[in-house]
Design a protein around this motif. Structure first.
Motif, short mmCIF file in Angstrom:
data_model
loop_
_atom_site.label_atom_id
_atom_site.label_comp_id
_atom_site.label_asym_id
_atom_site.label_seq_id
_atom_site.Cartn_x
_atom_site.Cartn_y
_atom_site.Cartn_z
N CYS A 94 0.84 -1.20 0.00
CA CYS A 94 0.00 0.00 0.00
C CYS A 94 0.87 1.25 0.00
O CYS A 94 1.60 1.52 0.97
CB CYS A 94 -0.91 0.01 1.22
N LEU A 97 -0.91 6.75 2.76
CA LEU A 97 -1.93 6.52 3.78
C LEU A 97 -3.30 6.19 3.18
O LEU A 97 -4.02 5.32 3.69
CB LEU A 97 -2.04 7.75 4.69
N ASN A 98 -3.68 6.86 2.10
CA ASN A 98 -5.00 6.59 1.53
C ASN A 98 -5.09 5.16 0.99
O ASN A 98 -6.12 4.50 1.11
CB ASN A 98 -5.36 7.62 0.44
N LEU A 100 -3.38 2.65 2.21
CA LEU A 100 -3.41 1.77 3.38
C LEU A 100 -4.82 1.61 3.91
O LEU A 100 -5.23 0.52 4.33
CB LEU A 100 -2.49 2.31 4.48
N LEU A 101 -5.60 2.69 3.89
CA LEU A 101 -6.99 2.61 4.34
C LEU A 101 -7.77 1.60 3.50
O LEU A 101 -8.53 0.78 4.03
CB LEU A 101 -7.65 3.99 4.26
N VAL A 104 -6.70 -1.93 4.54
CA VAL A 104 -7.25 -2.39 5.82
C VAL A 104 -8.69 -2.90 5.63
O VAL A 104 -9.08 -3.90 6.24
CB VAL A 104 -7.18 -1.28 6.88
N LYS A 107 -8.24 -6.33 4.41
CA LYS A 107 -7.78 -7.24 5.46
C LYS A 107 -8.90 -7.61 6.43
O LYS A 107 -8.93 -8.73 6.96
CB LYS A 107 -6.59 -6.65 6.21
N TYR A 117 3.07 -1.41 4.29
CA TYR A 117 2.77 0.02 4.20
C TYR A 117 4.01 0.77 3.75
O TYR A 117 5.03 0.77 4.44
CB TYR A 117 2.31 0.52 5.57
N LEU A 141 -5.93 8.41 12.38
CA LEU A 141 -6.22 7.39 11.37
C LEU A 141 -5.01 6.46 11.18
O LEU A 141 -5.16 5.23 11.20
CB LEU A 141 -6.58 8.06 10.04
N GLU A 142 -3.84 7.05 11.02
CA GLU A 142 -2.64 6.24 10.77
C GLU A 142 -2.33 5.35 11.98
O GLU A 142 -1.94 4.19 11.81
CB GLU A 142 -1.45 7.15 10.46
N LEU A 145 -4.63 2.35 11.70
CA LEU A 145 -4.35 1.50 10.55
C LEU A 145 -3.05 0.71 10.70
O LEU A 145 -2.94 -0.41 10.20
CB LEU A 145 -4.30 2.34 9.27
N PHE A 148 -2.81 -3.04 11.67
CA PHE A 148 -3.12 -4.11 10.72
C PHE A 148 -1.94 -4.45 9.80
O PHE A 148 -2.05 -5.32 8.95
CB PHE A 148 -4.32 -3.71 9.85
#
Length: 378
Positions: A94, A97-98, A100-101, A104, A107, A117, A141-142, A145, A148
Motif C-alpha cells: 500500500c 496513507l489513503n 493503506l486505508l 485495511v 484485510k 505500508y 487514522l494512521e 491503521l 493491521f
C-alpha cells in the motif's frame, strides 16, 4: 505457487517511478504482481507494463463534480471495487496513507492478507499550510491503521525515526527513492538550445513546479543577480508553470524546458553543471525529506546545491558532492550560489561516481526484498 501481490497506488500510475521500480523488482523476485491504480481519461483500464499487469479502476462516479462530499463518495466506490476484486490476494503493498486505508478494508474481509505500508512521505503532515485539525485526524487514522500492518517502509531515516517516536512501532525499513544505476555521459542540450556561454554555470531545477519547493526563492535570486556567471534552467510541470514561463520571458538568466519522458531525463539533467533541490522547511514531510531529484542529479553526474535540511545536508556533506545553503532564504541561496562558483568543481565531480554506487535502486532493491523475505519467513 507464486504469491499474488497487489501494488496499490491512488493515482493513475503514469509517472510514479517508485511504484514502477518496486513492481519490477518484486516481479523479478518471483511475485505475481498487479499494480492497481485509478482510471483517468485517455488511459487503458487494463494493460501490461514491464511484464506485470496494471488495472486502473474505472469509477461510475468519476465525472461527478469535484465537491468534497462527492470526492468521499468516489473514494468509497474505489474501495468497494478494489476490495471486491482483490481481497483474496496474498499481499498488498500500500503506497501512502489513503492506499493503506483501502488495504485495511480488504484485510478485515480476509484476515490472512499481508499488508505492507510504504509511506512515501511523513503522511500526517505532507503538505505546506496543513491545518492542525487535519494533522491530528491523519495521525489518529494512521495510528489505527498501523495495527493491521505486517511491515512499514519509508523513504528517509528521519521519517523512519519519526514513526518510532509518534507510534512506538519498530523502526520502519528505509528504502530510498533512488534511480537505477546509469553510466550517463555528459551532454550539452541546454547550452546548445539556449546559446548559453561555455563560461556560464548552468543550475538546473527539475521536478514539480509547486509551492514549498523553494521556487519563489530560486527565481528571485536569479532574477536579481548582478553578474552573468550563472543561469537557471527550470524543467518540469505544475501549478507554478505559468509564473516560471513568465519569468523566463523577462530574464536573460532564466530558461524553461517542459518535462521530458523518464527515459530522456538523465540525458537532459547531465546537460547542467549543478542541480538545485531547495525544498522549504514548510511541513514535517519536507523537513525530513530525501527527494528522488537529489539522487537523479547525482546519477546524471552533477553536484547539487541544497537547502539546509538534515537528510540532504548529510548526503552532500558526507560525500563532498555539492553545497548546502546555511539558511533557507534568498540571502542563503545567493551565498550558496557564490560558493558553488568558487568551490573546487572538479573535486565534487570526481566524488560522484562512488556515491552513485551507493544511492542507486540496485542497492535499495536489496532492502526491499529483505522486507519481503522477513514477512515470508525466508
Amino acid at each position: 505457487m507464486k504469491n499474488k501481490l497487489v501494488n496499490l497506488v491512488l493515482n493513475d500510475f503514469t509517472n510514479d517511478s517508485r511504484v514502477l521500480k518496486i513492481s519490477k523488482s518484486l516481479l523479478s523476485a518471483g511475485y505475481d504482481v498487479k499494480v492497481v491504480a485509478m482510471y483517468n481519461s485517455g488511459l487503458n483500464e487494463f494493460e501490461e507494463v514491464s511484464g506485470f499487469n496494471v488495472h486502473r479502476i474505472f469509477l461510475c462516479s468519476r465525472k461527478w463534480p469535484k465537491l468534497k462530499i462527492i470526492q468521499v463518495i468516489k473514494f468509497f466506490e474505489f474501495i468497494y471495487r478494489c476490495v471486491g476484486l482483490y481481497k483474496k490476494y496474498d499481499i498488498w503493498h500500500c503506497n501512502d496513507l489513503n492506499a493503506l486505508l483501502v488495504g485495511v478494508f480488504a484485510k478485515l474481509l480476509n484476515p490472512r492478507l499481508v499488508l505492507i505500508y510504504d509511506a512515501h512521505e511523513l503522511e500526517i503532515n505532507d503538505r505546506p499550510g496543513q491545518s492542525f485539525l487535519s494533522i491530528k485526524l491523519r495521525y489518529c487514522l494512521e495510528k489505527v491503521l498501523l495495527k493491521f500492518v505486517s511491515s512499514v517502509i519509508t523513504v528517509s531515516d528521519s521519517i523512519a525515526n519519526e514513526y518510532v517516536k509518534l507510534y512506538g512501532v519498530p523502526k520502519p525499513s528505509v528504502v530510498l527513492n533512488c534511480p537505477l544505476y546509469a553510466a550517463q555521459e555528459k551532454k550539452n542540450i541546454f547550452r546548445e538550445k539556449f546559446n548559453i556561454r561555455s563560461d556560464q554555470k548552468i543550475f538546473l531545477y527539475q521536478g514539480a513546479l509547486s509551492h514549498g519547493r523553494g521556487l519563489d526563492i530560486i527565481l528571485d535570486v536569479f532574477e536579481k543577480q548582478k553578474n552573468n556567471e550563472s543561469v537557471l534552467v527550470i524543467m518540469g510541470y505544475g501549478v507554478l508553470e505559468g509564473i516560471v514561463k513568465e519569468k523566463a520571458l523577462l530574464s536573460e538568466f532564466i530558461f524553461f524546458v517542459p518535462a521530458v519522458s523518464p527515459n530522456l531525463l538523465l540525458t537532459y539533467t547531465s546537460s547542467a553543471d549543478f542541480g538545485i533541490s531547495f525544498i522549504e522547511d514548510s511541513c514535517l514531510s519536507y523537513r525530513y525529506c530525501l527527494p528522488n531529484k537529489l539522487f537523479e542529479y547525482l546519477m546524471a553526474g552533477i553536484p547539487v546545491l541544497t537547502s539546509n535540511l538534515f537528510e540532504m545536508k548529510k548526503v552532500i556533506d558526507e560525500n563532498g558532492v555539492g553545497v548546502v545553503a546555511k539558511n533557507n532564504t534568498v540571502d542563503g541561496l545567493s551565498f550558496a550560489l557564490s560558493l558553488c562558483l568558487r568551490e573546487n568543481y572538479t573535486e565534487m565531480i570526481n566524488n560522484i561516481p562512488s556515491v552513485k554506487n551507493v544511492y542507486c535502486w540496485e542497492v535499495q532493491e536489496k532492502k526491499l526484498l529483505k522486507v519481503y523475505d522477513d514477512i515470508s519467513g525466508h
